[in-house]
Design a protein around this motif. Structure first.
Motif, short mmCIF file in Angstrom:
data_model
loop_
_atom_site.label_atom_id
_atom_site.label_comp_id
_atom_site.label_asym_id
_atom_site.label_seq_id
_atom_site.Cartn_x
_atom_site.Cartn_y
_atom_site.Cartn_z
N LYS A 73 59.95 155.73 56.19
CA LYS A 73 61.10 154.87 56.73
C LYS A 73 60.82 153.52 57.40
CE LYS A 73 62.93 159.51 57.96
NZ LYS A 73 63.40 160.44 59.24
N GLY A 74 59.73 153.29 57.29
CA GLY A 74 59.40 151.78 57.81
C GLY A 74 59.88 150.70 57.21
N ASN A 75 59.34 149.72 57.34
CA ASN A 75 59.79 148.24 56.73
C ASN A 75 58.58 147.75 55.75
OD1 ASN A 75 58.17 147.39 58.76
ND2 ASN A 75 59.97 146.35 60.02
N VAL A 76 57.70 148.68 55.46
CA VAL A 76 56.30 148.43 54.57
C VAL A 76 56.05 149.83 53.99
CG1 VAL A 76 54.67 148.99 56.46
CG2 VAL A 76 54.14 147.12 54.65
N SER A 77 55.64 149.43 52.67
CA SER A 77 55.26 150.66 52.10
C SER A 77 53.88 151.16 52.27
CB SER A 77 55.17 150.30 50.37
OG SER A 77 54.23 149.18 50.15
N ARG A 78 53.42 152.42 51.91
CA ARG A 78 52.35 152.95 52.45
C ARG A 78 51.22 152.27 52.08
NH1 ARG A 78 51.40 159.50 51.75
NH2 ARG A 78 49.47 159.64 52.82
N GLY A 79 49.89 152.15 52.89
CA GLY A 79 48.94 151.60 52.65
C GLY A 79 48.85 150.15 52.87
N HIS A 80 49.83 149.49 53.40
CA HIS A 80 50.07 148.16 53.49
C HIS A 80 50.48 147.71 54.88
CE1 HIS A 80 49.73 146.97 49.42
NE2 HIS A 80 50.52 147.85 49.15
N ALA A 81 50.16 148.63 55.89
CA ALA A 81 50.61 148.33 57.35
C ALA A 81 49.39 147.58 58.21
CB ALA A 81 51.04 149.56 58.06
N ASP A 82 48.33 147.63 57.68
CA ASP A 82 47.14 147.09 58.12
C ASP A 82 47.08 145.61 58.33
OD1 ASP A 82 44.55 146.75 59.61
OD2 ASP A 82 43.31 147.70 57.62
N SER A 83 47.32 145.10 59.45
CA SER A 83 47.44 143.64 59.62
C SER A 83 45.99 143.00 59.62
CB SER A 83 47.80 143.52 61.20
OG SER A 83 46.90 143.94 62.13
N LYS A 84 44.80 143.79 59.65
CA LYS A 84 43.45 143.19 59.33
C LYS A 84 43.45 142.53 57.86
CE LYS A 84 41.89 144.13 63.21
NZ LYS A 84 41.64 143.28 64.51
N LYS A 85 43.93 142.99 57.11
CA LYS A 85 43.72 142.56 55.66
C LYS A 85 44.46 141.19 55.41
CE LYS A 85 43.84 147.37 53.76
NZ LYS A 85 44.77 148.30 53.00
N LEU A 86 45.35 140.98 56.28
CA LEU A 86 46.05 139.58 56.29
C LEU A 86 45.19 138.46 56.78
CD1 LEU A 86 49.40 140.87 57.17
CD2 LEU A 86 48.61 140.05 54.77
N GLU A 87 44.30 138.82 57.71
CA GLU A 87 43.68 137.80 58.59
C GLU A 87 42.94 136.86 57.54
OE1 GLU A 87 41.62 139.80 61.61
OE2 GLU A 87 43.43 140.23 62.89
N LYS A 88 42.32 137.14 56.64
CA LYS A 88 41.39 136.41 55.88
C LYS A 88 42.22 135.32 55.00
CE LYS A 88 37.67 139.77 55.92
NZ LYS A 88 36.71 140.52 55.03
N LEU A 89 43.64 135.48 54.75
CA LEU A 89 44.41 134.77 53.91
C LEU A 89 44.51 133.28 54.50
CD1 LEU A 89 47.34 136.89 52.93
CD2 LEU A 89 45.22 136.57 51.71
N TYR A 90 44.59 132.43 53.72
CA TYR A 90 44.78 130.97 54.19
C TYR A 90 46.24 130.87 54.56
CZ TYR A 90 44.66 126.00 54.46
OH TYR A 90 44.83 124.65 54.96
N THR A 91 47.05 130.96 53.56
CA THR A 91 48.24 131.08 53.89
C THR A 91 49.21 132.07 53.09
OG1 THR A 91 49.13 129.43 52.15
CG2 THR A 91 48.49 128.43 54.35
N VAL A 92 50.49 132.49 53.47
CA VAL A 92 50.99 133.58 52.58
C VAL A 92 52.55 133.17 52.71
CG1 VAL A 92 51.28 135.04 54.49
CG2 VAL A 92 51.19 135.91 52.22
N SER A 93 53.54 133.64 51.86
CA SER A 93 54.86 133.17 51.89
C SER A 93 55.60 134.74 51.97
CB SER A 93 55.37 132.63 50.63
OG SER A 93 55.22 133.43 49.41
N LEU A 94 56.86 134.68 52.32
CA LEU A 94 57.55 136.02 52.20
C LEU A 94 57.58 136.52 50.88
CD1 LEU A 94 59.41 137.68 53.95
CD2 LEU A 94 61.37 136.44 52.93
N GLU A 95 57.74 135.90 49.71
CA GLU A 95 57.50 136.38 48.50
C GLU A 95 56.22 137.06 48.06
OE1 GLU A 95 60.16 137.16 46.48
OE2 GLU A 95 61.26 136.21 48.08
N GLU A 96 55.17 136.67 48.83
CA GLU A 96 53.83 137.04 48.47
C GLU A 96 53.74 138.19 49.50
OE1 GLU A 96 51.27 133.03 47.31
OE2 GLU A 96 51.85 133.46 49.45
N LEU A 97 54.24 138.19 50.62
CA LEU A 97 54.02 139.58 51.44
C LEU A 97 54.72 140.70 50.56
CD1 LEU A 97 54.68 137.82 54.86
CD2 LEU A 97 52.45 138.92 54.02
N LYS A 98 55.83 140.57 50.07
CA LYS A 98 56.71 141.34 49.48
C LYS A 98 55.94 142.00 48.40
CE LYS A 98 61.04 140.79 49.01
NZ LYS A 98 62.44 139.98 48.74
N GLU A 99 55.33 141.15 47.37
CA GLU A 99 54.85 141.32 46.04
C GLU A 99 53.44 141.94 46.36
OE1 GLU A 99 54.76 137.94 43.74
OE2 GLU A 99 56.86 137.69 43.55
#
Length: 517
Positions: free
Chosen positions: A379-405
């Motif tokens: 019921k959240g705003n992210v699909s299962r297995g993708h809520a871990d914020s740590k996985k994003l920290e190593k990215l240089y930049t990211v867009s809204l579309e990339e976060l969705k895809e």
């Protein structure tokens, strides 16, 4: 060892000590002495001051190679210490399994205002203070008396804990916060430098001074700025004595660009009660004389315009201030606020920027996920297995579309889809309805005096209440009394235009110009 040419830069509040260090002496090193930038080290006491210095230097010298650190960070990097081996948080649970001491609260936090790890328990504060003073296990009793903890800590228990910690660190290769400096000293580290700059020198403890002198001994020149009257971190073992007695060519800064004449008079009244201090000339800012206003209640203040800093000596006193500001739907920052925190506002900004088509850094995206993105059983705003914020920290930049895809994001657009309580949504919406620009920092901050050191504001509201312990310590000891006067000197001198004294709330009060008795 080299013969060091040392310049000492004392200066009261607002006299531009940091500006003098960077815009005059650093400029001289680079442009006159032609010193290689990699041979220059700038160190400061607090993370906040080092960050400010780094910003200033980066603007002056884009792409610079100047080394800029707190002393702790320098020690950690030089020794290549593994952050996973720092003895804090959950690591203390492992210590208790091996050594016991289950009745002790090992919690704490690293303070951004002082580059200092603050333990919750008195016994750990005592042990850390003792090490910062370059003392050992057998000195714990004397150090407890010096800290005013002789009635609060069992010295035999402290000695046992001290030894158990040292044994545990030896067996596990773990280290404490103070070991970032102690191991630097013990390993006789000597960076290859031509010049070293030290800001906020009055706040260094004996352990830090020893590290600095070791660094300085390899340099041709050193530049040391500070103000003994602002030595307010005595609980870390800092003392004004070392800076007062420091030898060197004097370059005193005397003209305040912050403190107007009427507030300057208040500050001078505070200084008149400090027994150990370096006498120095200090001139008030010209122009508007400023204003000092007594005996107001918070409800008397109109917060709808201008900039405000609300300062307290007591942490818990901020709770009523927060409640008042929230009830008035004021936009403010305070570390103790829970309804809407500074991190939440920053994450809200990230969301807004993403939806305007901007890309954000991986760290910013991680903050967004940490604050507002939840899976919550489908019921959240992210699909299962993708809520871990740590996985994003190593990215240089990211867009809204990339976060969705690529990172499971299921929403876009309206910020109210972010996971927060109805009270939080209503509060943020109220701010937006008032026309507050949440992409700008608020005009109102709430802070302790200690955390406001180095900062300034047009209007400062000062709550003069003191809690029982520091008040009675000041009555019994001139050393504690001097420290208390210095704290209030810092509080008074944050004001650029108006200083407001709030009506008394508890029994013990500080009165400007009077002794503590």
């Amino acid at each position: 060892m080299k013969e060091v040419n040392r310049i000492k830069i004392p200066g009261p509040p607002g006299t531009g000590k940091t500006h003098r260090l960077i815009h005059h002496y650093l400029n001289k090193e680079i442009n006159e002495y032609k010193t290689q930038q990699s041979k220059i080290l700038c160190v400061g006491f607090s993370n906040a001051a080092v960050d400010e210095a780094r910003d200033r230097i980066n603007k002056l010298y884009p792409g610079n190679e100047i080394q800029i650190f707190t002393l702790h960070a320098l020690g950690r990097q030089t020794l290549n210490l593994d952050p996973k081996l720092l003895l804090k948080d959950k690591r203390w649970n492992e210590f208790k399994i091996v050594k016991g001491h289950g009745d002790i609260d090992f919690g704490g936090k690293e303070r951004s205002d002082s580059s200092y790890y603050e333990y919750n328990s008195d016994i750990l504060k005592l042990i850390q203070y003792t090490k910062n003073k370059l003392k050992g296990r057998d000195d714990l009793g004397h150090m407890a008396f010096e800290m005013g903890l002789q009635d609060d800590v069992n010295i035999d228990a402290a000695k046992q804990l001290y030894q158990d910690i040292e044994d545990y660190k030896r067996d596990t290769k773990m280290y404490e916060f103070s070991d970032m400096i102690k191991q630097f000293i013990d390993n006789d580290c000597h960076p290859s430098l031509d010049a070293v700059f030290l800001d906020e020198a009055q706040d260094l403890n004996p352990l830090q001074w020893k590290m600095f002198y070791q660094i300085e001994s390899t340099c041709d020149r050193s530049y040391i700025a500070g103000d003994d009257d602002q030595t307010i971190f005595s609980f870390t073992a800092a003392s004004p004595t070392e800076f007062i007695n420091l030898k060197g060519e004097l370059d005193a800064q005397i003209q305040s660009n912050r403190v107007p004449i009427n507030i300057h008079k208040e500050a001078m009244n505070v200084l008149s009660n400090i027994t150990e201090r370096l006498e120095k000339e200090w001139l008030p800012r010209g122009g508007d004389p400023g204003e000092v206003i007594d005996n107001l209640d918070l409800g008397d203040i109109d917060f709808e315009k201008e900039n405000w800093m609300i300062l307290t000596r007591i942490n818990k006193q901020q709770n009523n201030i927060i409640e008042h500001l929230e009830s008035q739907e004021q936009y403010f920052f305070c570390p103790r606020a829970e309804l809407v925190t500074e991190k939440m506002i920053k994450a809200w900004r990230v969301w807004d920027r993403l939806n305007q088509g901007a890309s954000v850094s991986g760290e910013e995206a991680a903050l967004l996920y940490e604050q507002f993105i939840r899976w919550d059983n489908g019921k959240g705003n992210v699909s299962r297995g993708h809520a871990d914020s740590k996985k994003l920290e190593k990215l240089y930049t990211v867009s809204l579309e990339e976060l969705k895809e690529n990172h499971g994001l299921l929403i876009e657009g309206d910020w109210k889809q972010l996971k927060m309580s109805d009270d939080q949504k209503n509060y943020i919406q109220g701010l937006l309805d008032k026309g507050e620009d949440l992409h700008q920092d608020p005009r109102i901050t709430v802070s302790t005096i200690h955390k406001a050191k180095g900062k300034e504001c047009d209007n400062v509201i000062l709550f003069t209440d003191i809690s029982y312990k520091p008040f009675h310590q000041a009555i019994k000891s001139d050393r504690f009394k001097d420290t208390e006067h210095r704290v209030w000197f810092v509080g008074v001198t944050r004001a650029k235009k108006k200083l407001f004294y709030m009506s008394n709330e508890i029994k013990y009060q500080y009165t400007t110009g009077e002794d503590i008795q």
